[in-house]
Every structure is written in structure tokens, then in C-alpha cells.
Design an enzyme around this catalytic site. Structure first.
Site, mmCIF file in Angstrom:
data_model
loop_
_atom_site.group_PDB
_atom_site.id
_atom_site.type_symbol
_atom_site.label_atom_id
_atom_site.label_comp_id
_atom_site.label_asym_id
_atom_site.label_seq_id
_atom_site.Cartn_x
_atom_site.Cartn_y
_atom_site.Cartn_z
ATOM 1 N N HIS A 15 6.114 10.232 -6.144
ATOM 2 C CA HIS A 15 6.251 9.099 -7.073
ATOM 3 C C HIS A 15 5.096 9.018 -8.060
ATOM 4 O O HIS A 15 3.941 9.240 -7.718
ATOM 5 C CB HIS A 15 6.492 7.784 -6.328
ATOM 6 C CG HIS A 15 5.381 7.236 -5.495
ATOM 7 N ND1 HIS A 15 4.447 6.369 -6.002
ATOM 8 C CD2 HIS A 15 5.073 7.380 -4.187
ATOM 9 C CE1 HIS A 15 3.621 6.005 -5.041
ATOM 10 N NE2 HIS A 15 3.962 6.612 -3.930
ATOM 11 N N ASP A 45 -2.388 7.637 -4.255
ATOM 12 C CA ASP A 45 -1.027 7.230 -3.910
ATOM 13 C C ASP A 45 -0.284 6.941 -5.213
ATOM 14 O O ASP A 45 -0.430 5.873 -5.774
ATOM 15 C CB ASP A 45 -1.096 6.011 -2.996
ATOM 16 C CG ASP A 45 0.253 5.439 -2.645
ATOM 17 O OD1 ASP A 45 1.264 6.112 -2.893
ATOM 18 O OD2 ASP A 45 0.295 4.306 -2.129
ATOM 19 N N GLU A 51 8.463 3.523 -6.690
ATOM 20 C CA GLU A 51 8.358 3.675 -5.233
ATOM 21 C C GLU A 51 7.659 2.488 -4.599
ATOM 22 O O GLU A 51 8.043 2.006 -3.534
ATOM 23 C CB GLU A 51 7.606 4.970 -4.892
ATOM 24 C CG GLU A 51 7.664 5.360 -3.408
ATOM 25 C CD GLU A 51 6.564 4.736 -2.550
ATOM 26 O OE1 GLU A 51 6.633 4.876 -1.316
ATOM 27 O OE2 GLU A 51 5.637 4.095 -3.097
ATOM 28 N N GLU A 52 6.615 2.019 -5.264
ATOM 29 C CA GLU A 52 5.762 0.983 -4.654
ATOM 30 C C GLU A 52 6.462 -0.362 -4.526
ATOM 31 O O GLU A 52 5.953 -1.269 -3.882
ATOM 32 C CB GLU A 52 4.455 0.831 -5.450
ATOM 33 C CG GLU A 52 3.550 2.062 -5.433
ATOM 34 C CD GLU A 52 2.930 2.349 -4.075
ATOM 35 O OE1 GLU A 52 3.146 1.567 -3.129
ATOM 36 O OE2 GLU A 52 2.234 3.372 -3.961
ATOM 37 N N ASP A 75 3.792 12.406 -0.103
ATOM 38 C CA ASP A 75 3.117 11.124 -0.308
ATOM 39 C C ASP A 75 1.905 11.038 0.607
ATOM 40 O O ASP A 75 1.755 11.847 1.533
ATOM 41 C CB ASP A 75 4.089 9.967 -0.028
ATOM 42 C CG ASP A 75 3.767 8.712 -0.840
ATOM 43 O OD1 ASP A 75 2.588 8.531 -1.247
ATOM 44 O OD2 ASP A 75 4.682 7.898 -1.052
ATOM 45 N N HIS A 93 -4.143 1.951 -1.083
ATOM 46 C CA HIS A 93 -3.957 0.704 -1.843
ATOM 47 C C HIS A 93 -5.278 -0.020 -2.101
ATOM 48 O O HIS A 93 -5.308 -1.242 -2.203
ATOM 49 C CB HIS A 93 -2.914 -0.216 -1.195
ATOM 50 C CG HIS A 93 -1.513 0.310 -1.361
ATOM 51 N ND1 HIS A 93 -0.397 -0.476 -1.237
ATOM 52 C CD2 HIS A 93 -1.055 1.550 -1.647
ATOM 53 C CE1 HIS A 93 0.686 0.261 -1.449
ATOM 54 N NE2 HIS A 93 0.309 1.495 -1.686
#
Ligand code: CO
Ligand code: ZN
Length: 332
Positions: A63, A164, A195-196, A218, A304
Site C-alpha cells: 500500500h 508502513d 489500506e490504513e 507490509d 504508526h
């Protein structure tokens, strides 16, 4: 490696606003594609066809979007209130910086609280873009921002705000470059959007492609920092072959094949069971009539946060494993 990676991780691309990433990646992969297209959602589909009879359809997904924030309200004094795009954690916000599509930089502040030890919710934070009122505020309600942080390499450790999943994109780009011309499968690399916010881009792409086999690239968490939640994944121990996360149980035959290919090629690897999270593999697994899905994970600390950290040796292992997997027969 680091020049390409730097341009990927420093680019702006919160979910739903991935144009810059698509423009960056397209010319890099175009020479390796038989055809290339962008669907209505913005997924970039890079197709490598084959003359082999009865070839399997394989979808690889990485992604291009990242977590971020979106302005919801501008105060009279020109401060922004905002909501999250994806899994933004409130304790990563104070003093962090965000960047809007036009380059505007914002600094995040927080409302006063007498309890300085408490983590305030997102709604108590605001963004200061240097405006003094609504009139000179360069941001409008609905504008999205990504976090702003420079890439840094510390030996094997590579740190950025959006490993990410730009590191997955990097693995995909590098694998496309290294794959032999005559891959015996019908392969589509999807650089997926959104995606997130719930693996939405990959879902649409998988429903178009209807793959037999779907593999996501990922990041995954690690258990190798102080007081970490127990998890048998560490930085530097190689690509992680996902067995399950909270959204998917990987196809057992595909997991076996990944292990076998890693062992044949002498690639150090580790097994991953993630308590939480999910990836584009989940969407691929249940799209259309369903497919054999799995995920090659890049171990990553501080997921994150503005300093997501991977090990370059693991990244190289991921590329090698993906190339080994796609170059040979896929017998599940
Ligand atoms: Co994520
Ligand atoms: Zn991700």
C-alpha cells in the site's frame, strides 16, 4: 537503496490522497510491466503476463497510503481541529509536525490540562499552521496532511514516518526489477490505496483481478524492545512469514511454500503471529470466490509513529524471498 527509499518515505500520501506516490512509482515500474493501469480508486496495477498454459493469477499488494490527519474545523484564531486518517495514536501527536498537499507545515499542540501525565484524546489537539485567523489560514476543512519527518539511516536501521508501507512498495519495486522476464505466472503488482482505513483499495483491485494467490507486503510489529508485548519477531532476523493476524489466517500451503523457498534459497526468515492488525492480504483472501492468501512482513519497530524503523537486511531478505517465490512453480 536509500535514495529511492528516502523519496518514497518522505513523499506525501495520506489515505485517499496518494497521487504523489503513484506519480513517483509509475516511471520506476513501467519498464518492467507488460501493461500498467490506474483504476477508479487510484490503485496502480502493474501487470506481467505469461505465455505459460494454465498459469496461476498472482496478486502482490503493497500500500502506498499512510496514516495522517484531516482538518475538520478552523477556529477564529486560525488553529485547526482535526480527525484521524487511519490508526493515529494520540500520544504521538504533541510537538509532531504535519505537512499538507501544498507544502504547508503544521505543528501539533494540545489543550491545557492540569493532569500533565494524562494522554489527551485526538479531539483535544490542534494544528498551528502559523495563521492568525480564518482569512489567512492556508488550510480548508477537508484538507489532509501526512506527518512530516526526514528519513534517517543508522547503520542497518532505517527510520521514517511511513515505512508502513513504503518499505513494502520498495520491496515490490525492487522485486519487479529483479524478476526474470519469463515468470511462469500471470502476476499483477498492485500499489494499493486506502489500506490504513480498512484495506479498501486492495479489495477493489482483488475483485477486478480475481487472483488465485494473493500476497501482501507490509510491516509487522516486533517483540524486541523493552517491555514489549511478547512476540517472536525481531529486527534483523529476516523476513517474517505471516501465519495469522486479527484479520486473516494465511493459506497453510502458501506458508509452507514460503518456508520451503526461503530454506532452498538460504534466506533467513522468521514466523509471524500478530495479535492484532491486518493487511491487504485479508481483502485479497475474501475477494470474489476467495484465494490462497499470505503475507511477507517486514519487521518494524514503532509502527504508526513518526519513527517507524526497519532493518535493511530484513528488507533485502523480503525481496529475495518474493523473487524466489514468483520465479518457481507455486504448488499449494
Ligand atoms: Co499501518
Ligand atoms: Zn501497512
Amino acid at each position: 537503496m536509500n535514495d529511492l527509499l528516502r523519496s518514497l518515505v518522505e513523499a506525501y500520501g495520506p489515505s485517499g490522497f496518494e497521487d504523489a506516490l503513484r506519480d513517483l512509482i509509475r516511471p520506476l515500474v513501467e519498464p518492467h510491466a507488460d501493461d500498467i493501469s490506474v483504476d477508479a480508486m487510484g490503485n496502480l496495477l502493474v501487470h506481467k503476463s505469461t505465455a505459460a498454459a494454465g498459469a496461476l493469477k498472482v496478486m502482490i499488494a503493497a500500500h502506498i497510503d499512510e496514516i495522517g490527519v484531516m482538518a475538520t474545523h478552523i477556529t477564529e484564531k486560525g488553529f485547526l481541529r482535526f480527525t484521524n486518517i487511519g490508526g493515529v495514536m494520540p500520544h504521538t501527536l504533541l510537538g509532531n509536525r504535519v505537512r499538507f498537499a501544498d507544502g504547508t507545515i503544521g505543528v501539533i499542540g494540545v489543550d491545557h490540562s492540569d493532569d500533565r501525565g494524562a494522554i489527551q484524546p485526538l479531539s483535544k489537539h490542534f494544528i498551528d499552521v502559523g495563521a492568525t485567523g480564518r482569512e489567512d489560514c492556508p488550510v480548508r476543512v477537508g484538507d489532509a496532511a501526512g506527518f512530516d519527518r526526514a528519513f534517517v539511516a543508522r547503520g542497518n536501521y532505517l527510520t521514517a514516518k511511513s515505512m508502513d508501507d513504503r518499505i513494502g512498495c520498495y520491496v515490490a519495486i525492487e522485486a519487479l526489477r529483479r524478476l526474470p522476464a519469463d515468470v511462469p505466472h500471470d502476476v499483477t503488482f498492485v500499489f494499493s490505496v486506502q489500506e490504513e482505513v480498512g484495506t479498501r483499495g486492495a479489495e477493489a483491485a482483488a475483485n477486478r483481478i480475481l487472483p488465485d494467490v494473493g500476497i501482501a507486503l507490509d510491516v509487522t510489529r516486533t517483540g524486541d524492545v523493552p517491555e514489549a508485548k511478547a512476540m517472536s519477531v525481531s529486527l534483523g532476523d529476516g523476513p517474517a512469514i505471516k501465519v495469522r493476524d486479527s484479520g486473516m489466517i494465511a493459506h497453510a500451503g502458501l506458508v509452507r511454500l514460503m518456508r520451503r523457498r526461503a530454506e532452498e534459497a538460504g534466506i533467513r526468515y522468521q514466523m509471524e503471529v500478530l495479535d492484532g492488525g491486518s493487511t491487504d492480504a485479508r481483502s485479497m483472501q475474501v475477494a470474489g470466490p476467495g484465494c490462497a492468501a499470505g503475507c511477507i512482513s517486514i519487521p518494524c519497530r514503532y509502527v504508526h509513529s513518526p519513527s517507524e524503523t526497519v532493518d535493511s537486511r530484513d528488507v533485502e531478505g523480503c525481496i529475495q524471498l518474493l523473487v524466489a517465490l514468483l520465479s518457481g512453480s507455486i504448488d499449494l
